[in-house]
Design a protein around this motif. Structure first.
Motif, mmCIF file in Angstrom:
data_model
loop_
_atom_site.group_PDB
_atom_site.id
_atom_site.type_symbol
_atom_site.label_atom_id
_atom_site.label_comp_id
_atom_site.label_asym_id
_atom_site.label_seq_id
_atom_site.Cartn_x
_atom_site.Cartn_y
_atom_site.Cartn_z
ATOM 1 N N ASN A 250 10.088 43.567 -39.180
ATOM 2 C CA ASN A 250 11.022 43.758 -38.055
ATOM 3 C C ASN A 250 10.386 44.710 -37.043
ATOM 4 O O ASN A 250 9.225 45.112 -37.203
ATOM 5 C CB ASN A 250 12.361 44.305 -38.555
ATOM 6 N N GLY A 251 11.169 45.091 -36.044
ATOM 7 C CA GLY A 251 10.633 45.955 -34.997
ATOM 8 C C GLY A 251 10.262 47.339 -35.498
ATOM 9 O O GLY A 251 9.223 47.895 -35.117
ATOM 10 N N THR A 252 11.108 47.897 -36.332
ATOM 11 C CA THR A 252 10.845 49.239 -36.863
ATOM 12 C C THR A 252 9.499 49.262 -37.584
ATOM 13 O O THR A 252 8.666 50.157 -37.361
ATOM 14 C CB THR A 252 11.961 49.641 -37.855
ATOM 15 N N LYS B 65 12.746 41.552 -33.173
ATOM 16 C CA LYS B 65 14.020 41.033 -32.628
ATOM 17 C C LYS B 65 13.995 39.533 -32.318
ATOM 18 O O LYS B 65 14.055 38.722 -33.217
ATOM 19 C CB LYS B 65 14.420 41.820 -31.395
ATOM 20 N N ASP C 139 5.727 48.837 -26.700
ATOM 21 C CA ASP C 139 6.776 48.443 -27.637
ATOM 22 C C ASP C 139 7.610 47.364 -26.958
ATOM 23 O O ASP C 139 8.512 47.655 -26.167
ATOM 24 C CB ASP C 139 7.640 49.648 -28.035
ATOM 25 N N GLU D 15 7.994 51.672 -23.977
ATOM 26 C CA GLU D 15 8.787 50.462 -23.734
ATOM 27 C C GLU D 15 8.501 50.089 -22.278
ATOM 28 O O GLU D 15 8.888 50.846 -21.367
ATOM 29 C CB GLU D 15 10.278 50.757 -23.860
ATOM 30 N N VAL E 276 6.508 49.088 -35.243
ATOM 31 C CA VAL E 276 6.173 50.355 -34.582
ATOM 32 C C VAL E 276 5.490 51.305 -35.570
ATOM 33 O O VAL E 276 4.500 51.975 -35.231
ATOM 34 C CB VAL E 276 7.439 51.005 -33.956
ATOM 35 N N SER F 154 17.446 49.764 -24.785
ATOM 36 C CA SER F 154 18.660 50.433 -25.265
ATOM 37 C C SER F 154 19.011 51.620 -24.370
ATOM 38 O O SER F 154 20.181 51.907 -24.138
ATOM 39 C CB SER F 154 18.460 50.923 -26.699
ATOM 40 N N TYR G 181 13.781 54.123 -27.354
ATOM 41 C CA TYR G 181 14.243 53.881 -28.725
ATOM 42 C C TYR G 181 13.161 53.093 -29.447
ATOM 43 O O TYR G 181 12.610 52.141 -28.901
ATOM 44 C CB TYR G 181 15.541 53.052 -28.697
ATOM 45 N N HIS G 182 12.860 53.514 -30.679
ATOM 46 C CA HIS G 182 11.848 52.765 -31.439
ATOM 47 C C HIS G 182 12.280 52.423 -32.858
ATOM 48 O O HIS G 182 11.510 51.821 -33.601
ATOM 49 C CB HIS G 182 10.538 53.561 -31.515
ATOM 50 N N GLY G 183 13.482 52.866 -33.269
ATOM 51 C CA GLY G 183 13.940 52.583 -34.623
ATOM 52 C C GLY G 183 14.568 53.818 -35.235
ATOM 53 O O GLY G 183 14.697 54.859 -34.573
ATOM 54 N N VAL H 151 9.424 45.216 -28.621
ATOM 55 C CA VAL H 151 10.364 44.704 -29.627
ATOM 56 C C VAL H 151 11.614 44.131 -28.954
ATOM 57 O O VAL H 151 12.107 43.076 -29.342
ATOM 58 C CB VAL H 151 10.732 45.815 -30.633
ATOM 59 N N LYS H 152 12.093 44.813 -27.938
ATOM 60 C CA LYS H 152 13.304 44.329 -27.261
ATOM 61 C C LYS H 152 12.990 43.592 -25.956
ATOM 62 O O LYS H 152 13.653 42.629 -25.599
ATOM 63 C CB LYS H 152 14.248 45.504 -26.979
HETATM 64 N N1 PMP Z 1 11.682 49.190 -30.573
HETATM 65 C C1 PMP Z 1 12.595 48.920 -29.622
HETATM 66 C C2 PMP Z 1 12.203 49.016 -28.177
HETATM 67 C C3 PMP Z 1 13.896 48.559 -29.979
HETATM 68 O O1 PMP Z 1 14.803 48.313 -29.027
HETATM 69 C C4 PMP Z 1 14.216 48.474 -31.357
HETATM 70 C C5 PMP Z 1 15.628 48.086 -31.809
HETATM 71 N N2 PMP Z 1 16.640 48.294 -30.909
HETATM 72 C C6 PMP Z 1 13.244 48.739 -32.304
HETATM 73 C C7 PMP Z 1 11.973 49.094 -31.879
HETATM 74 C C8 PMP Z 1 13.526 48.637 -33.770
HETATM 75 O O2 PMP Z 1 13.722 47.300 -34.103
HETATM 76 P P1 PMP Z 1 14.594 46.862 -35.356
HETATM 77 O O3 PMP Z 1 15.862 47.664 -35.339
HETATM 78 O O4 PMP Z 1 14.872 45.408 -35.134
HETATM 79 O O5 PMP Z 1 13.779 47.099 -36.567
#
Ligand code: PMP
Length: 455
Positions: free
Chosen positions: A133-135, A300, A271, A238, A138, A243, A161-163, A273-274
């Motif tokens: 996943n995104g977390t 995501k 990043d 980002e 990162v 977020s 936001y990164h997790g 992810v979003k």
């Molecule tokens: N990076 C960014 C920019 C995010 O917006 C998010 C989740 N909102 C994450 C990392 C973490 O992703 P996840 O919650 O899907 O693991």
């Protein structure tokens, strides 16, 4: 529990259609029972209701209310809910391959997915690591940055936001509660203000400087007074803050940041992810400025809102020169997730998803723009693709934030059938990317009516 009301298929319902103010009795009953069993920190951040089913941009709760979904599962459902073209290949792959730890035994879907990702990514990215996943993406990117450079400090930005794992929570700096109690446990991060045109603590860039006030601050202050650039592994950014409320850097910022990274051998990690997979109107947000990052984190929407999956894409320098960094976890690139990601890429190629994102953007700029003219309590409207944010203030002059008002507007929107996100510094509307523009206009009308009801 009270018995369920007879239901018409969701396709046949009006959207939105609020038949009982949320939470209705069935939602309330479930939430009360949940409260006794689940971790108390699990709040219904978006809305106090329990989901019964979803289709496209509609959410139906267990009380028979139908809402417009303007949150799309934290922007992880890019193409709407219940898509057969995404579900069918994922289900078929689950049947065929079962679960597999792709670190141990690659399925035949891994290579095609890695190739497809690299074929659409910025050209300098030539390698892929797999993530759940995104977390996790990162977390992995951070390890790579430190390993590839042999340096420890990573620069992040306020508002990002990164997790919520220990490392990603402390790399992030969106809301202080996310990293509370953890910051000392995960050192090595240094934060500077995000290039936020509405709330910049800086004035104009200084004459003879980099052309950008944030990068001037980094060079003139941080690197002069506090940190040797040789200690810095790089920057994680980002490219458009999601977020934290649709913050869009300027062209000058990117050029100055690239120059800074080049000069000191820092790695630039985006990043996405979003922002990735079309959210901002291009496949990846860095494309708006022709930025070629050394690393890119994905998650995501990559799984089409059907399966969890993430990835780290990197240059040879960032990922290719070592094999001694353990990464990832068991369910990363589960074959069913790879199938969902491949089907998602097919859908992006086949349908004009990005065209619709541009249409959403135009409708939102017009619609939300007119709300700003109408209501003094709106300090700023920010739109980039299908990232829409409304920032409420007590006073336009002082820009003092108005979180209570924002929550009241969100509540009024919910009562009128609109679900969006009020958990952060602005009211964030993040629909799926295929939402018709008429529906976006409908959402803006609801926001209009909701603001009028609370001011
Ligand atoms: N990076 C960014 C920019 C995010 O917006 C998010 C989740 N909102 C994450 C990392 C973490 O992703 P996840 O919650 O899907 O693991």
């Amino acid at each position: 529990m009270t018995s369920a009301p007879p239901r018409a298929p969701l396709e046949e319902r009006r959207i939105p259609d609020v038949v009982v103010p949320p939470p209705g009795p069935r939602s309330r009953e479930i939430l009360e029972r949940q409260e006794k069993l689940l971790y108390p920190g699990l709040s219904e951040e978006l809305a106090p209701l329990v989901v019964h089913r979803k289709l496209g941009y509609a959410v139906e709760d267990v009380d028979g209310n139908v809402f417009l979904d303007m949150a799309s599962a934290s922007a992880s459902v890019p193409l709407g809910a219940g898509r057969e073209d995404l579900l069918a290949p994922a289900i078929e792959a689950l049947r065929r391959y079962g679960n597999e730890d792709s670190h141990a035994l690659p399925s035949e879907l891994m290579l095609p997915l890695a190739e497809r990702l690299l074929s659409i990514a910025p050209r300098n990215l030539s390698r892929v690591d797999i993530a759940l996943n995104g977390t996790e993406a990162v977390e992995i990117a951070l390890k790579f940055m430190r390993r590839a450079t042999g340096r420890q400090i990573v620069i992040g930005f306020f508002g990002q936001y990164h997790g919520e794992s220990t490392t990603t929570a402390t790399l992030g700096a969106e809301r202080r509660d996310i990293s509370k109690g953890l910051r000392q446990l995960s050192p090595g991060f240094l934060h500077v203000p995000y290039p936020n045109a509405y709330r910049s603590p800086f004035g104009s860039p200084r004459p003879g400087g980099t052309g950008d006030a944030t990068v001037d601050y980094l060079r003139d202050q941080v690197l002069f007074h506090a940190v040797d650039p040789e200690e810095v592994a790089g920057v994680i950014i980002e490219p458009v803050v999601g977020s934290g409320g649709t913050l869009v850097p300027s062209e000058a910022f990117w050029r100055a940041l690239e120059e800074l990274c080049r000069e000191f051998g820092w790695l630039l990690c985006a990043d996405e992810v979003k922002s990735g997979f079309g959210r901002t109107g291009t496949m990846f947000a860095v494309e708006h400025w022709n930025v070629e990052p050394d690393l890119m984190c994905l998650g995501k929407a990559m799984g089409g809102g059907v399966m969890p999956i993430g990835a780290v894409l990197g240059s040879e320098r960032a990922i290719g020169g070592f094999d001694d960094v353990p990464t990832g976890s068991t369910w990363a690139w589960l074959p069913g997730s790879c199938a969902a990601a491949l089907a998602t890429l097919d859908a992006f190629e086949r349908d004009d998803v990005l065209g619709n994102v541009k249409a959403i953007e135009a409708a939102a700029v017009e619609g939300l723009g007119s709300l700003k003219e109408k209501y003094d309590v709106i300090g700023d409207i920010r739109v980039k693709g299908a990232y829409l944010s409304v920032e409420f203030v007590k006073d336009r002059e002082t820009k003092e934030r108005a979180p209570e008002l924002q929550d009241a507007v969100a509540r009024a929107c919910l009562e009128r059938g609109l679900i969006a996100d009020s958990s952060t510094t602005s009211y964030n509307i993040q629909p799926s990317l295929v939402t018709p523009v008429e529906v976006i206009r409908q959402a803006v009308e609801i926001v209009d009516d909701a603001i009028a009801s609370v001011v």
